[in-house]
Design a protein around this motif. Structure first.
Motif, PDB file in Angstrom:
ATOM      1  N   ARG A 140      -2.100   7.960  -5.617  1.00 46.29           N
ATOM      2  CA  ARG A 140      -1.445   8.277  -6.880  1.00 46.29           C
ATOM      3  C   ARG A 140      -0.409   7.204  -7.241  1.00 46.29           C
ATOM      4  O   ARG A 140      -0.299   6.803  -8.403  1.00 46.29           O
ATOM      5  CB  ARG A 140      -0.769   9.663  -6.796  1.00 46.29           C
ATOM      6  N   LEU A 141       0.344   6.753  -6.226  1.00 47.00           N
ATOM      7  CA  LEU A 141       1.343   5.728  -6.499  1.00 47.00           C
ATOM      8  C   LEU A 141       0.680   4.414  -6.924  1.00 47.00           C
ATOM      9  O   LEU A 141       1.161   3.713  -7.837  1.00 47.00           O
ATOM     10  CB  LEU A 141       2.205   5.498  -5.259  1.00 47.00           C
ATOM     11  N   LEU A 142      -0.413   4.078  -6.254  1.00 47.79           N
ATOM     12  CA  LEU A 142      -1.115   2.844  -6.597  1.00 47.79           C
ATOM     13  C   LEU A 142      -1.639   2.892  -8.022  1.00 47.79           C
ATOM     14  O   LEU A 142      -1.500   1.926  -8.784  1.00 47.79           O
ATOM     15  CB  LEU A 142      -2.263   2.616  -5.609  1.00 47.79           C
ATOM     16  N   GLU A 143      -2.216   4.020  -8.402  1.00 50.79           N
ATOM     17  CA  GLU A 143      -2.734   4.162  -9.760  1.00 50.79           C
ATOM     18  C   GLU A 143      -1.606   4.092 -10.787  1.00 50.79           C
ATOM     19  O   GLU A 143      -1.763   3.483 -11.858  1.00 50.79           O
ATOM     20  CB  GLU A 143      -3.489   5.481  -9.889  1.00 50.79           C
TER      21      GLU A 143
ATOM     22  N   ASP B 128       1.321   1.110 -14.934  1.00 51.62           N
ATOM     23  CA  ASP B 128       2.592   0.658 -15.503  1.00 51.62           C
ATOM     24  C   ASP B 128       2.820  -0.843 -15.306  1.00 51.62           C
ATOM     25  O   ASP B 128       3.823  -1.396 -15.790  1.00 51.62           O
ATOM     26  CB  ASP B 128       3.752   1.440 -14.872  1.00 51.62           C
ATOM     27  N   GLY B 129       1.936  -1.499 -14.546  1.00 49.50           N
ATOM     28  CA  GLY B 129       2.127  -2.922 -14.277  1.00 49.50           C
ATOM     29  C   GLY B 129       3.293  -3.209 -13.357  1.00 49.50           C
ATOM     30  O   GLY B 129       3.955  -4.250 -13.466  1.00 49.50           O
ATOM     31  N   GLN B 130       3.572  -2.316 -12.449  1.00 49.26           N
ATOM     32  CA  GLN B 130       4.682  -2.459 -11.504  1.00 49.26           C
ATOM     33  C   GLN B 130       4.131  -2.820 -10.120  1.00 49.26           C
ATOM     34  O   GLN B 130       3.023  -2.428  -9.755  1.00 49.26           O
ATOM     35  CB  GLN B 130       5.465  -1.136 -11.407  1.00 49.26           C
ATOM     36  N   PRO B 131       4.969  -3.541  -9.353  1.00 45.63           N
ATOM     37  CA  PRO B 131       4.536  -3.903  -7.987  1.00 45.63           C
ATOM     38  C   PRO B 131       4.635  -2.699  -7.059  1.00 45.63           C
ATOM     39  O   PRO B 131       5.327  -1.731  -7.334  1.00 45.63           O
ATOM     40  CB  PRO B 131       5.520  -4.998  -7.585  1.00 45.63           C
ATOM     41  N   LEU B 132       3.924  -2.764  -5.961  1.00 42.65           N
ATOM     42  CA  LEU B 132       3.930  -1.697  -4.964  1.00 42.65           C
ATOM     43  C   LEU B 132       4.148  -2.301  -3.595  1.00 42.65           C
ATOM     44  O   LEU B 132       3.480  -3.271  -3.225  1.00 42.65           O
ATOM     45  CB  LEU B 132       2.604  -0.935  -4.981  1.00 42.65           C
ATOM     46  N   ALA B 133       5.120  -1.779  -2.838  1.00 43.29           N
ATOM     47  CA  ALA B 133       5.421  -2.274  -1.491  1.00 43.29           C
ATOM     48  C   ALA B 133       5.257  -1.155  -0.494  1.00 43.29           C
ATOM     49  O   ALA B 133       5.586  -0.001  -0.772  1.00 43.29           O
ATOM     50  CB  ALA B 133       6.842  -2.829  -1.426  1.00 43.29           C
TER      51      ALA B 133
END
Length: 211
Positions: A177-180, A185-190
């Protein structure tokens, strides 16, 4: 003296006059006949009037006054006819009363039956209403119970029973869900991974709940 007393007195005189006539004393008997026949009898009962005119008729025959005898005979026949008619009317009246009473009884029975049917229908309606309420309450309880079980089952499939933290499956769902969202939103994910050395010692020393 009232009319009934006069009639009874006249009847007594006619009886005496008849005896006189049978004894041959016709003049005296005729005088008593005329005296007795002048008594008004409209205010006395039919049976007394009938006896009175029958005696007058017998006395008229005894003294040879056949015209008077025929008159008294017609009067007696009229009284007997009135008596018959009155008896018929009384019987008809009694029959009407009986029929009205029976009709009232039937009407009352029908009203009681309708009242009992209405009471039974009302009780049946209340029983059905109570049954529906119980059924709805049972369905509501079953629905809530099913939701609780579903949530509990979902929790058990997503968390570790020992620590209460998300297990691999739970982490996968949350991560997906966070990845989607980040992609949308075009935000990075760490993602941060921490490996604690000798973690078994913590569990052995402080227990698994603390670990």
């Amino acid at each position: 003296m009232c009319s009934s007393d006069l009639v009874y007195r006249a009847m007594a005189e006619t009886g005496r006059a008849r005896i006189l006539a049978l004894s041959g004393r016709l003049a005296e008997a005729r005088g008593l006949l005329e005296s007795a026949s002048t008594v008004a009898d409209s205010d006395v009962g039919r049976s007394v009037r009938l006896q009175y005119h029958e005696q007058l008729g017998r006395l008229a025959v005894a003294v040879g006054d056949f015209q008077r005898a025929r008159f008294e005979d017609r009067t007696v026949q009229g009284l007997r006819w009135e008596h018959t008619q009155g008896s018929i009317e009384r019987q008809l009246g009694a029959l009407r009363l009986q029929l009205e009473h029976e009709k009232d009884e039937r009407d009352n029975a029908q009203l009681r039956e309708k009242a009992e049917q209405a009471t039974r229908a009302e009780r049946m309606t209340l029983g059905m209403f109570a049954l529906v309420l119980l059924l709805l309450a049972g369905l509501a309880w079953a629905y809530l119970r099913q939701r609780q079980l579903s949530r509990r089952l979902e929790t058990l499939t997503r968390t570790d029973p020992l620590t209460g933290l998300l297990n691999r499956r739970g982490l996968s769902k949350v991560g997906q869900r966070l990845l989607e969202r980040c992609q949308r939103d075009g935000q990075p994910l760490a993602v941060l991974l921490v490996d604690v050395d000798h973690f078994k010692r913590i569990n052995d020393q402080f227990g698994h709940p603390a670990g």
